[in-house]
Structures are given as structure tokens and as C-alpha cells.
Design an enzyme around this catalytic site. Sequence first.
Site, PDB file in Angstrom:
ATOM      1  N   ARG A 243      42.884  37.666  36.471  1.00  0.00           N
ATOM      2  CA  ARG A 243      44.088  36.838  36.471  1.00  0.00           C
ATOM      3  C   ARG A 243      44.951  37.216  37.666  1.00  0.00           C
ATOM      4  O   ARG A 243      44.994  38.392  38.062  1.00  0.00           O
ATOM      5  CB  ARG A 243      44.849  37.023  35.168  1.00  0.00           C
ATOM      6  CG  ARG A 243      44.040  36.593  33.930  1.00  0.00           C
ATOM      7  CD  ARG A 243      44.772  36.917  32.641  1.00  0.00           C
ATOM      8  NE  ARG A 243      43.974  36.488  31.484  1.00  0.00           N
ATOM      9  CZ  ARG A 243      43.068  37.268  30.874  1.00  0.00           C
ATOM     10  NH1 ARG A 243      42.846  38.494  31.321  1.00  0.00           N
ATOM     11  NH2 ARG A 243      42.387  36.811  29.842  1.00  0.00           N
ATOM     12  N   LYS A 270      46.197  41.040  29.733  1.00  0.00           N
ATOM     13  CA  LYS A 270      46.751  40.052  28.816  1.00  0.00           C
ATOM     14  C   LYS A 270      46.436  40.409  27.368  1.00  0.00           C
ATOM     15  O   LYS A 270      47.279  40.245  26.473  1.00  0.00           O
ATOM     16  CB  LYS A 270      46.196  38.665  29.157  1.00  0.00           C
ATOM     17  CG  LYS A 270      46.694  37.550  28.252  1.00  0.00           C
ATOM     18  CD  LYS A 270      46.115  36.207  28.672  1.00  0.00           C
ATOM     19  CE  LYS A 270      46.592  35.083  27.748  1.00  0.00           C
ATOM     20  NZ  LYS A 270      46.030  33.777  28.146  1.00  0.00           N
ATOM     21  N   HIS A 332      44.700  30.732  39.427  1.00  0.00           N
ATOM     22  CA  HIS A 332      44.131  31.035  38.110  1.00  0.00           C
ATOM     23  C   HIS A 332      42.853  30.231  37.857  1.00  0.00           C
ATOM     24  O   HIS A 332      41.974  30.649  37.095  1.00  0.00           O
ATOM     25  CB  HIS A 332      45.158  30.720  37.021  1.00  0.00           C
ATOM     26  CG  HIS A 332      44.824  31.324  35.692  1.00  0.00           C
ATOM     27  ND1 HIS A 332      43.870  30.792  34.856  1.00  0.00           N
ATOM     28  CD2 HIS A 332      45.309  32.418  35.054  1.00  0.00           C
ATOM     29  CE1 HIS A 332      43.779  31.521  33.756  1.00  0.00           C
ATOM     30  NE2 HIS A 332      44.640  32.516  33.849  1.00  0.00           N
ATOM     31  N   ARG A 335      39.027  31.474  37.873  1.00  0.00           N
ATOM     32  CA  ARG A 335      38.345  31.982  36.677  1.00  0.00           C
ATOM     33  C   ARG A 335      37.494  30.878  36.044  1.00  0.00           C
ATOM     34  O   ARG A 335      36.351  31.119  35.636  1.00  0.00           O
ATOM     35  CB  ARG A 335      39.374  32.502  35.674  1.00  0.00           C
ATOM     36  CG  ARG A 335      40.044  33.789  36.111  1.00  0.00           C
ATOM     37  CD  ARG A 335      41.289  34.112  35.308  1.00  0.00           C
ATOM     38  NE  ARG A 335      41.069  34.177  33.876  1.00  0.00           N
ATOM     39  CZ  ARG A 335      40.547  35.220  33.235  1.00  0.00           C
ATOM     40  NH1 ARG A 335      40.167  36.298  33.927  1.00  0.00           N
ATOM     41  NH2 ARG A 335      40.393  35.216  31.923  1.00  0.00           N
ATOM     42  N   HIS A 358      38.219  37.960  27.942  1.00  0.00           N
ATOM     43  CA  HIS A 358      38.743  37.132  26.866  1.00  0.00           C
ATOM     44  C   HIS A 358      38.789  37.944  25.578  1.00  0.00           C
ATOM     45  O   HIS A 358      38.080  38.936  25.419  1.00  0.00           O
ATOM     46  CB  HIS A 358      37.870  35.890  26.669  1.00  0.00           C
ATOM     47  CG  HIS A 358      38.128  34.848  27.704  1.00  0.00           C
ATOM     48  ND1 HIS A 358      37.235  33.832  27.973  1.00  0.00           N
ATOM     49  CD2 HIS A 358      39.171  34.659  28.551  1.00  0.00           C
ATOM     50  CE1 HIS A 358      37.734  33.062  28.937  1.00  0.00           C
ATOM     51  NE2 HIS A 358      38.908  33.539  29.299  1.00  0.00           N
ATOM     52  N   TYR A 368      34.339  48.810  21.085  1.00  0.00           N
ATOM     53  CA  TYR A 368      33.499  49.344  22.165  1.00  0.00           C
ATOM     54  C   TYR A 368      33.252  48.305  23.249  1.00  0.00           C
ATOM     55  O   TYR A 368      32.402  48.460  24.116  1.00  0.00           O
ATOM     56  CB  TYR A 368      32.150  49.819  21.618  1.00  0.00           C
ATOM     57  CG  TYR A 368      31.283  48.746  21.009  1.00  0.00           C
ATOM     58  CD1 TYR A 368      30.455  47.960  21.810  1.00  0.00           C
ATOM     59  CD2 TYR A 368      31.284  48.519  19.641  1.00  0.00           C
ATOM     60  CE1 TYR A 368      29.666  46.964  21.268  1.00  0.00           C
ATOM     61  CE2 TYR A 368      30.493  47.526  19.085  1.00  0.00           C
ATOM     62  CZ  TYR A 368      29.690  46.758  19.895  1.00  0.00           C
ATOM     63  OH  TYR A 368      28.912  45.777  19.351  1.00  0.00           O
TER      64      TYR A 368
END
Length: 399
Positions: A243, A270, A332, A335, A358, A368
Site C-alpha cells: 500500500r 492495515k 494503490h 495492487r 489481506h 502463523y
Amino acid sequence: MPLTDTAIRNAKPREDGKPDKLADGGSLFLWVMPNGAKYWRMSYRFNGKQKTLACGVYPDTSLKEAREKREAARKLLQAGTDPGEEKKQQKREKKLAAENSFEIISREWYTKELPRWSEGHAKRVIESLEADAFPDLGKYPIDSLTAPIILECIRKIEKRGAIETGQRVLQRIGAVMRYAIQTGRAAHNVTADLVGVLRAPKVEHRPALARSELKEFYRRLAAEPIYQPTRIAMHLLMLTFVRPGELRHARWEEFDMERAEWRIPAERMKMREAHIVPLSSQALELLQQLRPLTGRGALLFPAMTDHDRPMSENTLSYAMGRMGYKGQATPHGFRALASTVLNEEGFNADVIERQLAHAERNKIRAAYHRAEYLEERRKMMQWWADFLQNHQIDGITVR
């Protein structure tokens, strides 16, 4: 006299062991063989040569069907076409169509991609095609697939509520189609005609470049008079598809040049989860170019007036606006571009999602998830960097 169904059914082999020829008229006849088999044949002349056309085997081919074949052959002869050669051509085309069926080419594509996939991803790919694509599309010659045919297949997946599965299956069908085009067995990827037709979860979309616009973007970027660290930031943003805010606040201490990794702390992500970005050779080269420019401070991209603060959040957006992309593409959006291309090229969707950082819905897996798929991500990020470099006239160097 013309043959009848009863006469054909009751016809017996000759006692002398020779084939018996029963004429129906119009050059159509039935061979009754010593073993009891019954073969339809039609005699005809073409270019002065006597020939025989096979018209089927009784009872699989009925008397009516044999006569229909005779009439079709007559029409070909009247048009100056040898019905025997026409039949051979149809067989060749049918064989070629079978060899170029969607399933055959899909499995060929799968075998080609297998070395760069994990065992788990490979299993998911082939199982999804076998369950959701091959039953409806498998036997179609790949160049005969149309958007409506594929859409009907995907709609079946959507109807059971598996919307994301439908999207992934469509992406894999598209990857197979691109492989068919590359190998000369298809001319058009019809999945491109389904863009915007499928249902999708509601997400916030930002304008993004299409892969077909990359060369023009790099041309404009090279021509635009931009502050050198800003130019490098634009390249790094594309290479890492983080980002923009994560890039603006990047600190030199987060980069391990020997391990070729950028480790972004959780507080700057984020999703509040630490994130690893494998660095391609091109990204490492850019960092080496940047070090003499901003390496004395903590930030990779400090503001021009205050080196203790990161560059403005609007810096890259304004640069793209000056390049002519206002309202068409945003920083952006790189992405989305990366996600689209990598999915189209058959990379593991889970690996792509992990690299995009995400949110992981499964809290057990999230524990993990930070380093999950790391080796696959390294390979994917290098592939992505090479892909981008191939769209630049002068390569990745931005001196």
C-alpha cells in the site's frame, strides 16, 4: 427391388463362405459377411475412378440412415467433391479437435506449470478443473469455446453459493486459453469478454492500469521530470505492490539486503500484522540507487522540507496525475494490477493474497500466516519484477 428392414434383419451369410451383396438401389448396397456382420457401402465414380464409400454398420446404422448418407454423398458428387475424401477430412478434423480439447490442453498447461507450484496448490487447481470445468467444457475444441458456454459453466458454480470458487475457476480457464493462444491452438481468449459479468463480493475498487497499458505507463514515467527519489518510489511501489502508505513510511532499518527482505512491522500494516516483502533483484538495485540519496536518514522517502517526516501521501498521486492518469489509475491500483496479472498467469491465489497482506479470516491460520508461502512468494515476486522489466525499454534502472 429396394431393401426392407425385414429383409436386412433376416439376411443370413452365404453357405459357400463368401460375402453376399444385397443392393438397395442408387449404388447403395449391404455386404453380409461370412461371420454375420453387415456393412453398408456405396459405389461411385470420381475423376474416372471407381470408388467405394463406407456408410456404416447395420444395425447401428439403420436402412433409413444409410439412405440419408447415400443422398448426402450424391449431393457432394454433384458439387464436384469426392465424398470419400470429405469423410477422411472430417475424421482428421475430429481427431484434431479431440487432441485440442479444453481438457487435453488444460492438462498440458497444468503439467507445464507444475514445477513452480506447491503440491497443495497443484492439487487444488486440477481438482477444481476436474470438478467444475471439465464436465461442461472438457470435450469442446478449445477454439470453439464461446463466452456464453463458459458463462453457463461458471453460473452453475455461483448457484451453489461458491462465488469465489467461480472466479478462480474462470481465472484458470483464462490461463488455459492464454496457453492455447501461445501454442497456436486458439486465437482469442474469450474469458476477457466476461469481465464485469460475474457476481463478486462488494469491494472498494480504485482505478488501476491494465496490463496492456504498462509499456505506455513506463514511457510516460521515464519522460516525466520527477524528483529522483519519487521516481524510485513509483518503481518500488509497482515491484512490491504494498500500500502507498506502507511505502511512504518505509525505514532503512526494516530492510535486510542479504536476505533480500523488507519486514514491515505490524503497527504500520492495515491489518496490524507484521508483513514480509521478498525483494526481487530489481528492487534491490533500486534500493542501492536510493541509498546515496536518502540513506543518511531513517526514512527511505522523506519529505523534501523535513527529512524526519515521510513524503506527502499525495506525492505519487500527483505525479501520476501529471503523467495523464488522473481518474484512470492510482498508486494503490498497482495492487489490483499485480493481483489480476498473477491470478491470470496461474499463480497460487493463496500466495497472492498473502503477499497482498489481506486479512486472514481463519484466526488459527493467521497465527502463523506472516511467513506462510515465503519461498513461493520469493519466486512469484521475482517473476513479477521480470514481467514488469519486460515492459520497459531501458529496463528497471532509473538513474
